[in-house]
Design a protein around this motif. Structure first.
Motif, PDB file in Angstrom:
ATOM      1  N   GLU A   1      -0.285  11.501  -3.429  1.00  0.00           N
ATOM      2  CA  GLU A   1      -1.158  10.913  -2.583  1.00  0.00           C
ATOM      3  C   GLU A   1      -2.273  10.642  -3.493  1.00  0.00           C
ATOM      4  O   GLU A   1      -3.446  11.434  -4.038  1.00  0.00           O
ATOM      5  CB  GLU A   1      -0.788  12.017  -1.828  1.00  0.00           C
TER       6      GLU A   1
ATOM      7  N   SER B   1       6.524  10.415  -1.010  1.00  0.00           N
ATOM      8  CA  SER B   1       6.130  10.224   0.500  1.00  0.00           C
ATOM      9  C   SER B   1       6.899  10.308   0.681  1.00  0.00           C
ATOM     10  O   SER B   1       8.139  11.310   0.890  1.00  0.00           O
ATOM     11  CB  SER B   1       6.583   8.504   0.794  1.00  0.00           C
ATOM     12  N   ARG B   2       6.848  10.918   2.473  1.00  0.00           N
ATOM     13  CA  ARG B   2       6.723  11.747   3.424  1.00  0.00           C
ATOM     14  C   ARG B   2       6.702  10.702   4.921  1.00  0.00           C
ATOM     15  O   ARG B   2       6.741  11.517   5.738  1.00  0.00           O
ATOM     16  CB  ARG B   2       6.060  12.579   4.507  1.00  0.00           C
ATOM     17  N   ARG B   3       6.797   9.849   4.879  1.00  0.00           N
ATOM     18  CA  ARG B   3       6.690   8.712   6.012  1.00  0.00           C
ATOM     19  C   ARG B   3       7.991   7.878   5.389  1.00  0.00           C
ATOM     20  O   ARG B   3       8.629   7.752   4.946  1.00  0.00           O
ATOM     21  CB  ARG B   3       5.704   7.539   5.627  1.00  0.00           C
TER      22      ARG B   3
ATOM     23  N   ASP C   1       7.670   4.618   4.110  1.00  0.00           N
ATOM     24  CA  ASP C   1       7.229   4.299   3.109  1.00  0.00           C
ATOM     25  C   ASP C   1       9.269   4.969   2.344  1.00  0.00           C
ATOM     26  O   ASP C   1       9.211   3.344   1.627  1.00  0.00           O
ATOM     27  CB  ASP C   1       6.844   5.455   1.813  1.00  0.00           C
TER      28      ASP C   1
ATOM     29  N   SER D   1       4.882  -2.294   3.031  1.00  0.00           N
ATOM     30  CA  SER D   1       3.889  -0.751   1.900  1.00  0.00           C
ATOM     31  C   SER D   1       2.772  -1.002   2.345  1.00  0.00           C
ATOM     32  O   SER D   1       1.922  -0.045   2.373  1.00  0.00           O
ATOM     33  CB  SER D   1       5.074  -1.015   1.131  1.00  0.00           C
TER      34      SER D   1
ATOM     35  N   SER E   1      -0.151   1.157   4.518  1.00  0.00           N
ATOM     36  CA  SER E   1      -0.665   1.712   3.737  1.00  0.00           C
ATOM     37  C   SER E   1      -2.690   1.492   4.167  1.00  0.00           C
ATOM     38  O   SER E   1      -3.039   2.374   4.502  1.00  0.00           O
ATOM     39  CB  SER E   1      -0.926   2.140   2.195  1.00  0.00           C
TER      40      SER E   1
ATOM     41  N   ARG F   1      -2.768   3.185   7.928  1.00  0.00           N
ATOM     42  CA  ARG F   1      -2.738   4.610   7.362  1.00  0.00           C
ATOM     43  C   ARG F   1      -4.276   4.854   7.160  1.00  0.00           C
ATOM     44  O   ARG F   1      -5.053   5.665   7.718  1.00  0.00           O
ATOM     45  CB  ARG F   1      -2.156   5.028   6.570  1.00  0.00           C
TER      46      ARG F   1
END
Length: 309
Positions: free
Chosen positions: A20, A139-141, A144, A300, A304, A307
């Motif tokens: 990240e 990724s943890r979303r 994504d 994406s 991004s 975020r």
């Protein structure tokens, strides 16, 4: 501050951890992200154009011969441009450079060999599993993950892989996938540990040396023509030197997981190059696949941006 700890700084402070990118500075960060996207687009278009030209030399010197010439040309160009100060590299800097040199050599040879055995569609699909794995792991979303899976579906539809019982060819395609994932992660590490393109140039030079014995053997058994050498040399510029310079700079500006998703544009660019350069036609399903890949990457990018904001 020790030289090994210096990296190029912009008005945004970039620090990458676990795939990240943490950034600060709204306008500067947005400009950096857009610059990274432009670099990835240019890298992909250059890569696919070079691959199309390099394939013209396959009947004369074969995939291994083309890869050897590519590596040599890329090494000469990158060393001349970046002029890495190799003697000042620390052990911490040399480790990812040496690994990237090996990865770069194996990735190209395994992919071309896989294409020769199982066809372009299946080989490209298998190789894309590498950047897809980087995108999913980093990724943890949900957005994504969804974009990565949609892009993967578009790649499969576009490349139309056919079943194969050539297990060696399948294994080579999977090896190329592992190498591509490693290439993404190692370029990110090198971008943090070395300034400019010094690390990429050093890796390209070592990779070129690795192919000296391979190239000599291949070219002695399959004497090249001037046309084949020119095609392979142009492929070295467009498919090796340009992406090597662009990717390490892009990974200073975007997260590795985003880079992994964005790599799905490569099959799209390959299809467009085939349409424009080779006159290949596209079916409605191919256009739908292209739309899916483009939309997933656009979502994406927008996600991004929100975020970061």
């Amino acid at each position: 501050m020790a030289r090994g700890q210096r990296t190029a700084r912009t008005e945004t402070e970039i620090a990458v951890a676990g795939g990240e990118t943490a950034v600060s500075g709204g306008d500067g960060e947005r400009r950096g992200r857009l610059t990274g996207i432009a670099m990835m687009c240019g890298s992909g278009l250059s890569n696919q154009t070079g691959a199309a030209l390099g394939a013209l030399a396959f009947p004369v010197i074969g995939p291994a011969g083309v890869v050897a010439v590519r590596q040599w040309v890329a090494a000469v160009l990158l060393l001349a441009v970046a002029r890495p100060r190799l003697r000042s590299f620390t052990a911490r800097q040399w480790r990812p450079v040496l690994l990237l040199a090996a990865v770069f050599a194996i990735m190209n040879l395994s992919l071309y060999s896989a294409i020769d055995r199982v066809g372009l569609g299946l080989a490209v699909t298998l190789e894309f599993l590498g950047p897809l794995a980087v995108a999913l792991a980093g990724s943890r979303r949900a957005v994504d993950l969804g974009c990565a899976l949609v892009a993967a579906g578009g790649v499969v539809t576009l490349t139309r892989p056919q079943p194969s019982t050539d297990y060696l060819g399948i294994g080579l395609g999977l090896l190329a996938a592992v190498c591509w994932a490693s290439y993404i992660l190692l370029n990110g590490t090198i971008g943090r540990r070395l300034p400019g393109a010094e690390g990429s140039a050093a890796a390209a030079g070592i990779s070129g040396l690795l192919f000296v014995p391979v190239g000599i053997v291949v070219l002695l058994h399959r004497p090249p023509t001037v046309g084949a050498l020119v095609c392979a040399a142009v492929a070295g510029v467009l498919s090796s030197a340009v992406p090597f310079l662009s990717d390490v700079q892009a990974l200073r500006r975007v997260p590795a997981r985003f880079f992994g998703i964005f790599m799905s544009v490569n099959p799209v660019l390959a299809a467009v190059v085939g349409l424009v350069v080779l006159g290949e036609s596209l079916t409605w399903s191919a256009w739908a696949a292209i739309a899916a890949v483009v939309v997933s990457n656009a979502v994406s990018v927008l996600a991004s941006g929100r975020r970061a904001g």
